[in-house]
Design an enzyme around this catalytic site. Sequence first.
Site, mmCIF file in Angstrom:
data_model
loop_
_atom_site.group_PDB
_atom_site.id
_atom_site.type_symbol
_atom_site.label_atom_id
_atom_site.label_comp_id
_atom_site.label_asym_id
_atom_site.label_seq_id
_atom_site.Cartn_x
_atom_site.Cartn_y
_atom_site.Cartn_z
ATOM 1 C CB ALA A 49 36.081 13.582 54.622
ATOM 2 C CB SER A 50 33.940 10.178 58.469
ATOM 3 O OG SER A 50 32.829 11.142 58.792
ATOM 4 C CB THR A 51 29.402 8.786 56.783
ATOM 5 O OG1 THR A 51 29.001 10.264 57.173
ATOM 6 C CG2 THR A 51 29.905 8.150 58.302
ATOM 7 N N GLY A 52 28.786 8.769 54.123
ATOM 8 C CA GLY A 52 27.593 9.377 52.968
ATOM 9 C C GLY A 52 28.455 9.749 51.717
ATOM 10 C CB ALA A 112 33.895 21.311 59.764
ATOM 11 C CE1 TYR A 225 16.345 14.202 46.969
ATOM 12 C CE2 TYR A 225 14.743 15.090 48.507
ATOM 13 C CZ TYR A 225 15.229 14.197 47.541
ATOM 14 O OH TYR A 225 14.194 13.295 47.109
ATOM 15 C CE1 TYR A 235 15.946 17.149 52.766
ATOM 16 C CE2 TYR A 235 15.915 18.931 51.101
ATOM 17 C CZ TYR A 235 16.789 18.229 51.679
ATOM 18 O OH TYR A 235 18.046 18.193 51.806
ATOM 19 C CG LEU A 273 21.410 7.721 47.631
ATOM 20 C CD1 LEU A 273 22.889 8.179 47.392
ATOM 21 C CD2 LEU A 273 21.050 6.499 47.116
HETATM 22 P P1 NAI Z 1 26.292 12.012 56.316
HETATM 23 O O1 NAI Z 1 25.479 12.055 57.807
HETATM 24 O O2 NAI Z 1 26.427 10.672 55.804
HETATM 25 O O3 NAI Z 1 27.648 12.599 56.287
HETATM 26 C C1 NAI Z 1 27.819 14.008 57.312
HETATM 27 C C2 NAI Z 1 29.279 14.196 57.468
HETATM 28 O O4 NAI Z 1 29.546 15.687 58.092
HETATM 29 C C3 NAI Z 1 29.961 13.089 58.175
HETATM 30 O O5 NAI Z 1 31.208 13.218 57.552
HETATM 31 C C4 NAI Z 1 30.067 13.884 59.641
HETATM 32 O O6 NAI Z 1 31.292 13.554 60.257
HETATM 33 C C5 NAI Z 1 30.280 15.322 59.165
HETATM 34 N N1 NAI Z 1 30.070 16.356 60.188
HETATM 35 C C6 NAI Z 1 28.747 16.612 60.800
HETATM 36 N N2 NAI Z 1 29.156 17.625 61.701
HETATM 37 C C7 NAI Z 1 30.236 18.138 61.574
HETATM 38 C C8 NAI Z 1 30.911 18.725 62.246
HETATM 39 N N3 NAI Z 1 30.416 19.736 63.261
HETATM 40 N N4 NAI Z 1 32.352 18.976 62.102
HETATM 41 C C9 NAI Z 1 32.876 18.427 61.006
HETATM 42 N N5 NAI Z 1 32.368 17.379 60.380
HETATM 43 C C10 NAI Z 1 30.897 16.988 60.659
HETATM 44 O O7 NAI Z 1 25.342 12.826 55.546
HETATM 45 P P2 NAI Z 1 25.193 12.799 53.722
HETATM 46 O O8 NAI Z 1 23.615 12.502 53.627
HETATM 47 O O9 NAI Z 1 26.320 12.304 53.099
HETATM 48 O O10 NAI Z 1 25.102 14.487 53.620
HETATM 49 C C11 NAI Z 1 26.014 15.346 53.064
HETATM 50 C C12 NAI Z 1 25.331 16.167 52.371
HETATM 51 O O11 NAI Z 1 24.556 15.957 51.265
HETATM 52 C C13 NAI Z 1 24.346 17.218 53.199
HETATM 53 O O12 NAI Z 1 24.531 18.671 52.787
HETATM 54 C C14 NAI Z 1 23.171 16.723 52.804
HETATM 55 O O13 NAI Z 1 22.148 17.426 52.901
HETATM 56 C C15 NAI Z 1 23.150 16.508 51.199
HETATM 57 N N6 NAI Z 1 22.318 15.513 50.418
HETATM 58 C C16 NAI Z 1 22.047 14.213 51.076
HETATM 59 C C17 NAI Z 1 21.083 13.617 50.430
HETATM 60 C C18 NAI Z 1 20.545 12.129 50.914
HETATM 61 O O14 NAI Z 1 19.688 11.784 50.655
HETATM 62 N N7 NAI Z 1 21.395 11.750 51.966
HETATM 63 C C19 NAI Z 1 20.448 14.012 49.093
HETATM 64 C C20 NAI Z 1 21.238 15.238 48.749
HETATM 65 C C21 NAI Z 1 21.969 15.924 49.315
#
Ligand code: NAI
Length: 394
Positions: A49-52, A112, A225, A235, A273
Amino acid sequence: MVVEPKILGFICTTAHPNGCQAHVRQQIEYVKSRGAIEGGPKNVLVIGASTGYGLATRITAAFACGAATFGVYFEKPADGGRTATAGWYNTAAFTEAARAAGLKAANVSGDAFSDEIKNQVCERLAKEFGPIDLVVYSLASPRRTHPKTGEVFQSTLKPVGKDYANKTIDTARGVVREVALQTATEDEVRQTEMVMGGEDWKMWIELLESRGLLAPGCKTVAYSYIGPTLTYPIYRHGTIGRAKEHLESTARELDKRLSATGGRALVAVNKALVTQASSAIPVVPLYIAILYKIMKAKGLHEGCIEQMDRLLRDFLYARYTRVDDEGRIRLDDWELREDVQVEVEKIWKDVSTENVGELTDLAGYQAEFLKLFGFGLPGVPYGADVPVDVPVPA
Ligand code: NAI
């Protein structure tokens, strides 16, 4: 402390507390400007929940639907001379804003993937929240310790079946070069599936269900994705793509189960993104810099918050949830438009270190990357001494 960005490869080791707060507030303002989502969720669990994308979903659920949100994430507080991680500051800012708006917000930072955190979250949900009507699964992690066997799995970003070479970019220096990647072993494919596939998502849903914490009609969504054929080898047809196929098949399995009580389990295929997770993938950041240039020129550009607002408003809580032939929500519809991809391919052939500033939106990429860590936001006193030890209310 006066906080400045310290970039090491594709990560930034510092984060600005006020800048992260400004970034969260920008996203809240966007969602508020779009108006309320009728029939949206009221009690939401966001895992990652903290980023992205996870943070953007949480903001949308809270500020467009008036939902109580429980956030799970893995972030570090400030320590001695080090700032906290960006996600820590984001969560502090989100929680403060949600509570000021009269919305319930609770948080747990920890692994998590572990049984310990899952149990802790369930106990708190039972006491403080009651049954959940939306579970968002948005983890992106390089490794996972299996809660039952203790085995540690590492995810890799490699092609499968064939070695692969293509252009990539060092986004900090603007250098375009060739990268050669060796095909993954079967074990690397399996390990990546164990980290980024659907097993953990399923464990969460089964545990919540067994504790009576899924409200009737509960929905759950995870993010995938696909991307253009250009990035398929690294990918969609690579190790991470295999993991996403696993995630998607888990969605179909969970969907059968939840639909018995009028619920749904869905995968949303999001747009590429700049996030902390995507910047680590070879080849993809150069593709994103080109994509941003074209989508901005066509007025089609979206960030995480625009995508997640669209997900809840136009798909998950619309009268009818449109899905593709494989049951997936497609938020990559504009990215994959033919006119967009034809132009991406044209630029891809020509792009080099010499012309990258002109042919791509590298400047936009770099600005977005810095924003992830709270740098470059308007109105933030960057030269000033700021307290970095910011608490996150549980
Ligand atoms: P991000 O790196 O911004 O966010 C990841 C989140 O997971 C953060 O809140 C982090 O604290 C949490 N996290 C990681 N390991 C953890 C753990 N062991 N326990 C608890 N929390 C943990 O990544 P993003 O890009 O938002 O990715 C989220 C999902 O979206 C992923 O499944 C990614 O594959 C998918 N996605 C991302 C795209 C992109 O271009 N960034 C495009 C399409 C899908």
